[in-house]
Design a protein around this motif. Structure first.
Motif, short mmCIF file in Angstrom:
data_model
loop_
_atom_site.label_atom_id
_atom_site.label_comp_id
_atom_site.label_asym_id
_atom_site.label_seq_id
_atom_site.Cartn_x
_atom_site.Cartn_y
_atom_site.Cartn_z
N LYS A 207 8.01 2.42 46.01
CA LYS A 207 6.98 1.38 46.01
C LYS A 207 5.69 1.83 46.70
O LYS A 207 4.64 1.20 46.58
CB LYS A 207 7.51 0.11 46.69
CG LYS A 207 7.91 0.29 48.14
CD LYS A 207 8.48 -0.99 48.70
CE LYS A 207 8.93 -0.81 50.15
NZ LYS A 207 10.13 0.03 50.25
N LYS A 208 5.76 2.95 47.42
CA LYS A 208 4.58 3.48 48.12
C LYS A 208 3.79 4.47 47.25
O LYS A 208 2.76 4.98 47.68
CB LYS A 208 5.00 4.18 49.41
CG LYS A 208 5.80 3.31 50.37
CD LYS A 208 4.92 2.27 51.04
CE LYS A 208 5.72 1.43 52.03
NZ LYS A 208 6.29 2.22 53.13
N PRO A 221 13.03 0.73 39.28
CA PRO A 221 13.37 -0.17 40.39
C PRO A 221 14.55 0.35 41.19
O PRO A 221 15.44 1.03 40.67
CB PRO A 221 13.71 -1.48 39.67
CG PRO A 221 14.07 -1.09 38.29
CD PRO A 221 13.25 0.12 37.97
N ASN A 222 14.56 0.02 42.48
CA ASN A 222 15.60 0.50 43.38
C ASN A 222 16.98 0.03 42.97
O ASN A 222 17.98 0.69 43.24
CB ASN A 222 15.30 0.05 44.81
CG ASN A 222 15.93 0.96 45.84
OD1 ASN A 222 16.25 2.12 45.57
ND2 ASN A 222 16.13 0.45 47.04
#
Length: 235
Positions: A207-208, A221-222
């Motif tokens: 997300k960074k 997505p995680n």
């Protein structure tokens, strides 16, 4: 052995350096429950981690079998490396220990491998990297896993490995802007090394990522690290 019928429910477990997540999936890999998470115990020794998994599992309802993603080399359910956990995981039979604890059949894979199983299209050369406490990697060729790829511990730049340059502590130390520049260099290097058709970037720190990515690089997505759990039961 559990029958792989349409009603089989799989408890998927993702063991990370900072958190442990679980969810129950149906036979198609669709979530049947809400994901739950607890902090990884410190020190992250096997008994403590098993206790957290059991506690999380108790809140997920009924399940028939268990898939586990583990941050290290795994062979036949036995863990051989755990750089971001504890040396006690060396040659630890995680599958047998968790099966005894939960009373269900258990299969274990490297966590990046499991994330890849939940993300890839199954065509051509596909590389998966996970950005989190460490740096995970998985390589697939036409949907088939190339086993035991520990690319994170290979030299990258300035005498340091991919993991040393891109793990969470590096992000904290140098800031998001410089970290993204490092990641951009890594994407270029990996593209030349593997000539992949697609690179998938996952993990808690994905997300960074703020740089403009090439068309064949995707953020996943995680939760893919959990959704890939169903693939461990596709014999």
């Amino acid at each position: 052995m559990v029958e792989t019928t349409g009603s089989a429910r799989t408890l998927a477990v993702d063991i990370g350096g900072s958190g442990i997540k679980v969810i129950v999936l149906d036979e198609a890999g669709e979530p049947l429950t809400e994901r739950s998470r607890m902090e990884t115990p410190q020190p992250p020794k096997p008994d403590a981690v098993l206790a957290v998994i059991a506690q999380l599992a108790a809140g997920q309802g009924e399940f028939d079998r268990v898939s586990v993603g583990f941050p290290g080399v795994v062979r036949n359910g036995v863990t051989y490396t755990a750089v971001n956990l504890d040396p006690a995981w060396m040659e630890f039979d995680l599958a047998a220990a968790l099966q005894e604890r939960l009373g269900k059949p258990v299969r274990v894979a490297n966590d990046a491998d499991m994330q890849g199983m939940g993300a890839i299209a199954g065509n051509g050369v596909e590389l998966v990297v996970t950005l989190g406490t460490g740096f995970g990697s998985a390589l697939f060729v036409n949907g088939k896993l190339v086993p035991n790829l520990e690319m994170g511990h290979h030299p990258f730049r300035k005498g340091e490995t991919y993991e040393q340059q891109l793990r969470r502590t590096a992000l904290d130390d140098i800031g998001q802007k410089r970290w993204n520049r490092r990641l951009e260099k890594a994407i270029g290097t990996l593209g030349r090394l593997f000539n992949y058709d697609c690179l998938y970037i996952g993990g808690g720190e994905a997300k960074k990522v703020s740089l403009e990515l090439p068309a064949n690089v995707k953020i996943v997505p995680n939760i893919s690290g959990l959704l890939g759990g169903i693939a461990l039961w596709r014999d």
